[in-house]
Design an enzyme around this catalytic site. Structure first.
Site, PDB file in Angstrom:
ATOM      1  N   ASP A  45       0.838  -1.204   0.000  1.00 31.42           N
ATOM      2  CA  ASP A  45       0.000   0.000   0.000  1.00 31.42           C
ATOM      3  C   ASP A  45       0.875   1.258   0.000  1.00 31.42           C
ATOM      4  O   ASP A  45       0.361   2.377  -0.047  1.00 31.42           O
ATOM      5  CB  ASP A  45      -1.016  -0.001   1.148  1.00 31.42           C
ATOM      6  CG  ASP A  45      -0.385   0.020   2.521  1.00 31.42           C
ATOM      7  OD1 ASP A  45       0.854  -0.111   2.620  1.00 31.42           O
ATOM      8  OD2 ASP A  45      -1.134   0.170   3.514  1.00 31.42           O
ATOM      9  N   ASP A  84      -0.986  -6.140   0.256  1.00 33.07           N
ATOM     10  CA  ASP A  84      -1.374  -5.484   1.501  1.00 33.07           C
ATOM     11  C   ASP A  84      -2.878  -5.307   1.583  1.00 33.07           C
ATOM     12  O   ASP A  84      -3.512  -4.882   0.610  1.00 33.07           O
ATOM     13  CB  ASP A  84      -0.759  -4.072   1.563  1.00 33.07           C
ATOM     14  CG  ASP A  84       0.626  -4.051   2.162  1.00 33.07           C
ATOM     15  OD1 ASP A  84       1.030  -5.050   2.793  1.00 33.07           O
ATOM     16  OD2 ASP A  84       1.305  -3.013   2.006  1.00 33.07           O
ATOM     17  N   LYS A 112      -0.907  -9.350   3.552  1.00 31.78           N
ATOM     18  CA  LYS A 112      -0.148  -8.765   4.670  1.00 31.78           C
ATOM     19  C   LYS A 112      -1.060  -7.825   5.452  1.00 31.78           C
ATOM     20  O   LYS A 112      -1.750  -6.990   4.865  1.00 31.78           O
ATOM     21  CB  LYS A 112       1.096  -8.029   4.149  1.00 31.78           C
ATOM     22  CG  LYS A 112       1.928  -7.403   5.287  1.00 31.78           C
ATOM     23  CD  LYS A 112       3.381  -7.128   4.890  1.00 31.78           C
ATOM     24  CE  LYS A 112       3.578  -5.981   3.933  1.00 31.78           C
ATOM     25  NZ  LYS A 112       3.125  -4.665   4.458  1.00 31.78           N
ATOM     26  N   GLU A 114      -1.105  -5.240   8.945  1.00 34.91           N
ATOM     27  CA  GLU A 114      -0.303  -4.518   9.937  1.00 34.91           C
ATOM     28  C   GLU A 114      -0.961  -4.626  11.302  1.00 34.91           C
ATOM     29  O   GLU A 114      -2.179  -4.478  11.416  1.00 34.91           O
ATOM     30  CB  GLU A 114      -0.215  -3.028   9.566  1.00 34.91           C
ATOM     31  CG  GLU A 114       0.542  -2.768   8.295  1.00 34.91           C
ATOM     32  CD  GLU A 114       0.664  -1.276   7.997  1.00 34.91           C
ATOM     33  OE1 GLU A 114       0.344  -0.438   8.864  1.00 34.91           O
ATOM     34  OE2 GLU A 114       1.076  -0.951   6.875  1.00 34.91           O
ATOM     35  N   GLU A 181       9.486  -3.763  10.372  1.00 38.23           N
ATOM     36  CA  GLU A 181       9.882  -2.479   9.781  1.00 38.23           C
ATOM     37  C   GLU A 181      10.429  -1.554  10.857  1.00 38.23           C
ATOM     38  O   GLU A 181       9.774  -1.322  11.884  1.00 38.23           O
ATOM     39  CB  GLU A 181       8.666  -1.823   9.080  1.00 38.23           C
ATOM     40  CG  GLU A 181       9.006  -0.452   8.486  1.00 38.23           C
ATOM     41  CD  GLU A 181       7.989   0.083   7.494  1.00 38.23           C
ATOM     42  OE1 GLU A 181       7.061  -0.663   7.110  1.00 38.23           O
ATOM     43  OE2 GLU A 181       8.137   1.255   7.101  1.00 38.23           O
TER      44      GLU A 181
HETATM   45  O1  KIV Z   1       3.638  -1.028   1.468  1.00 41.99           O
HETATM   46  C1  KIV Z   1       4.820  -1.422   1.449  1.00 41.99           C
HETATM   47  O2  KIV Z   1       5.583  -1.219   0.502  1.00 41.99           O
HETATM   48  C2  KIV Z   1       5.302  -2.157   2.631  1.00 41.99           C
HETATM   49  C3  KIV Z   1       6.773  -2.374   2.749  1.00 41.99           C
HETATM   50  C4  KIV Z   1       7.480  -1.090   3.003  1.00 41.99           C
HETATM   51  C5  KIV Z   1       7.100  -3.389   3.759  1.00 41.99           C
HETATM   52  O3  KIV Z   1       4.515  -2.518   3.458  1.00 41.99           O
HETATM   53 NA    NA Z   2       2.483  -1.592   3.303  1.00 36.49          NA
END
Ligand code: KIV
Ligand code: NA
Length: 266
Positions: A45, A84, A112, A114, A181
């Site tokens: 994202d 994401d 993914k 968070e 991160e």
């Molecule tokens: O959105 C993204 O690119 C990420 C990475 C920085 C891990 O979540």
């Molecule tokens: Na991200």
């Protein structure tokens, strides 16, 4: 199935071989990254910032993520694709299921999310339903308004203890992978050793099982003119984007990236 699967990544961790992951948002760069040897493509994202020009990832929608995931799928040549879930697209279980279905049907092999220990329940339920989850811990950019900026996480001992506990709880819940991160390199090393699942780092030192960077960052492109400490410009010394992508994969595999100066101390 892609050539690279979860099993491949677990084997790489066992063998101590590094996993090269890079963000991709379109078919052409997805193909170029695959040809350079990238194992995992992340439809991040971060596209809200690097493609759309927003100052955070919060404006990114599910429609945006599905669109870019479908484009990356068309250019993919055997990598594992992770997408994401955007801001507030996994606020309750019902919504999480529907949005994960949309991304998996668009071409993702993993999603993914968070968060922290609260992700245990969604991770358990998604795994039961066939959706592998990468849990993104440490600096979680969707929570920038809670965190008070894009800051290193886990520097205080209490925070570090919490992060270790969260990582183990999420592995226990069935997470397929962890992403750390902006956490101190030493803490990232401890977490990587304490779990059996692959751990990918960004701003987390060289001891994680793999690395990820934002495509635009590693090509030396910046909208804001500010480059995070953990970024290296892989176009330096190269004469083509293809060569820069290959240099990135090489540097991750031979552990010359990240160097100490790209990481954070406690
Ligand atoms: O959105 C993204 O690119 C990420 C990475 C920085 C891990 O979540
Ligand atoms: Na991200």
């Amino acid at each position: 199935m892609p050539d690279v699967t979860l099993t491949t990544l677990q084997e790489l961790k066992l063998k101590g071989e590094k996993i090269a992951m890079l963000t991709a948002y379109d078919a052409t760069f997805a193909q170029a990254a695959c040809q350079a040897g990238v194992d995992v493509l992340l439809v991040g994202d971060s596209l809200g910032m690097v493609l759309q020009g927003h100052d955070s990832t919060l404006p990114v929608t599910m429609a945006d993520m599905a669109y870019h995931t479908a484009a990356v799928k068309r250019g993919n040549r055997g990598a594992l694709i992770i997408s994401d879930l955007p801001f507030m697209a996994y606020a309750n279980l019902e919504q999480t299921f529907a949005n994960c279905a949309a991304l998996m049907q668009a071409g993702a092999h993993m999603v993914k999310l968070e968060g922290a220990a609260w992700l245990a329940e969604p991770i358990r339920q998604l795994a039961e339903r066939g959706v592998p989850v990468c849990a993104h811990l440490g600096l979680t950019p969707q929570a920038v308004n809670i965190l008070g900026g894009y800051k290193v996480q886990g520097r205080q001992e209490a925070q570090a203890r919490q992060l270790r506990a969260d990582a183990m709880a999420l592995e226990q819940a069935g997470a397929a992978m962890l992403l750390l991160e902006c956490v101190p390199s030493e803490l990232a090393a401890e977490i990587t050793q304490s779990v059996k699942i692959p751990v990918i780092g960004i701003g987390a030192g060289s001891a994680t099982d793999g690395q990820v960077l934002v495509l635009h960052d590693m090509l030396g492109l910046s909208l804001t003119g500010r480059t995070p400490k953990f970024v290296k410009n892989f176009m330096e010394g190269q004469t083509s984007i293809q060569a820069a992508l290959a240099a990135y994969v090489n540097a991750v595999k031979n552990v010359s990236f990240p160097a100490t100066e790209h990481g954070f101390s406690a």
